[in-house]
Design an enzyme around this catalytic site. Structure first.
Site, short mmCIF file in Angstrom:
data_model
loop_
_atom_site.label_atom_id
_atom_site.label_comp_id
_atom_site.label_asym_id
_atom_site.label_seq_id
_atom_site.Cartn_x
_atom_site.Cartn_y
_atom_site.Cartn_z
N ASN A 42 0.84 -1.20 0.00
CA ASN A 42 0.00 0.00 0.00
C ASN A 42 0.88 1.25 0.00
O ASN A 42 1.95 1.28 0.61
CB ASN A 42 -1.02 0.01 1.16
N ILE A 43 0.41 2.25 -0.72
CA ILE A 43 1.13 3.52 -0.84
C ILE A 43 0.15 4.63 -0.49
O ILE A 43 -0.80 4.89 -1.26
CB ILE A 43 1.69 3.70 -2.27
N GLU A 44 0.33 5.20 0.69
CA GLU A 44 -0.61 6.22 1.16
C GLU A 44 -0.19 7.61 0.67
O GLU A 44 0.95 7.82 0.27
CB GLU A 44 -0.72 6.17 2.68
N CYS A 53 -4.13 0.60 -2.60
CA CYS A 53 -3.95 -0.63 -1.83
C CYS A 53 -2.88 -1.52 -2.45
O CYS A 53 -2.62 -1.47 -3.67
CB CYS A 53 -5.25 -1.43 -1.78
N GLU A 55 -2.95 -4.71 -3.09
CA GLU A 55 -3.44 -5.65 -4.11
C GLU A 55 -3.46 -4.99 -5.49
O GLU A 55 -3.08 -5.60 -6.49
CB GLU A 55 -4.87 -6.09 -3.77
N CYS A 84 -10.17 -5.01 0.64
CA CYS A 84 -11.28 -4.06 0.71
C CYS A 84 -12.22 -4.28 -0.48
O CYS A 84 -11.91 -5.00 -1.43
CB CYS A 84 -10.75 -2.62 0.72
N CYS A 87 -10.82 -3.37 -3.99
CA CYS A 87 -9.87 -4.38 -4.49
C CYS A 87 -10.58 -5.66 -4.89
O CYS A 87 -10.17 -6.32 -5.85
CB CYS A 87 -8.80 -4.67 -3.45
N1 THU Z 1 -5.30 -1.40 2.40
C1 THU Z 1 -4.73 -2.23 1.46
O1 THU Z 1 -3.59 -2.03 1.04
N2 THU Z 1 -5.47 -3.27 1.01
C2 THU Z 1 -6.74 -3.55 1.43
O2 THU Z 1 -7.40 -4.40 0.85
C3 THU Z 1 -7.28 -2.85 2.60
C4 THU Z 1 -6.63 -1.55 2.91
C5 THU Z 1 -4.51 -0.28 2.88
C6 THU Z 1 -5.03 1.07 2.42
C7 THU Z 1 -4.51 1.98 3.52
O3 THU Z 1 -3.19 2.36 3.18
C8 THU Z 1 -4.44 1.10 4.75
O4 THU Z 1 -4.52 -0.25 4.28
C9 THU Z 1 -5.56 1.36 5.74
O5 THU Z 1 -6.79 1.30 5.13
#
Ligand code: THU
Length: 128
Positions: A42-44, A53, A55, A84, A87
């Site tokens: 994940n890259i915020e 996300c 995935e 999520c 995804c």
């Molecule tokens: N996140 C994912 O990378 N994949 C998911 O399926 C659920 C959420 C990440 C997004 C965000 O950076 C962090 O988890 C919290 O939601």
């Protein structure tokens, strides 16, 4: 290619996560039919909504390298979190029904499949 190899790659990908806002690190790895593994994390983003996300990073990397067929996807978090909703739609659209291996930061916790994550899906078949 064993399930465990794919799971271990997803676990390793967690260390690349850029998650300063949630501190929730996610790693993913997708296995192509050609036998390659693409990893993602994940890259915020400071604007929050631009976050992507793990995935989708893994899948988009693979697709951008010409891959079109997928055999399995693994996701790793510290608490075996599930993909999520967004995804789930992307996984279904790009991969169809494939095994989904959910791991914590150590090993496999749940083995499921994409149709179980997104029952009665919307997809391209509805557009033709
Ligand atoms: N996140 C994912 O990378 N994949 C998911 O399926 C659920 C959420 C990440 C997004 C965000 O950076 C962090 O988890 C919290 O939601």
């Amino acid at each position: 290619m064993s399930d465990n190899e794919l799971i271990q790659r997803a676990i390793k990908m967690r260390s690349q996560a850029l998650a300063p806002y949630s501190n929730y690190k996610v790693g993913a790895a997708v296995l192509t039919e050609s036998g390659r593994i693409f990893g993602g994390c994940n890259i915020e983003n400071s604007s929050y909504s631009l976050t992507i996300c793990a995935e989708r990073v893994a899948l988009f990397k693979a697709v951008s390298e010409g891959e079109t067929k997928f055999k399995a996807l693994s996701v790793s978090t510290n608490n075996a979190g599930m993909p999520c909703g967004a995804c789930r739609q992307v996984i279904w659209d790009i991969c169809g029904d494939i095994p989904i291996l959910i791991a914590d930061d150590n090993s496999l916790i749940v083995k499921t499949e994409s149709i179980k994550l997104l029952p009665m899906p919307f997809d391209a078949t509805k557009l033709s």
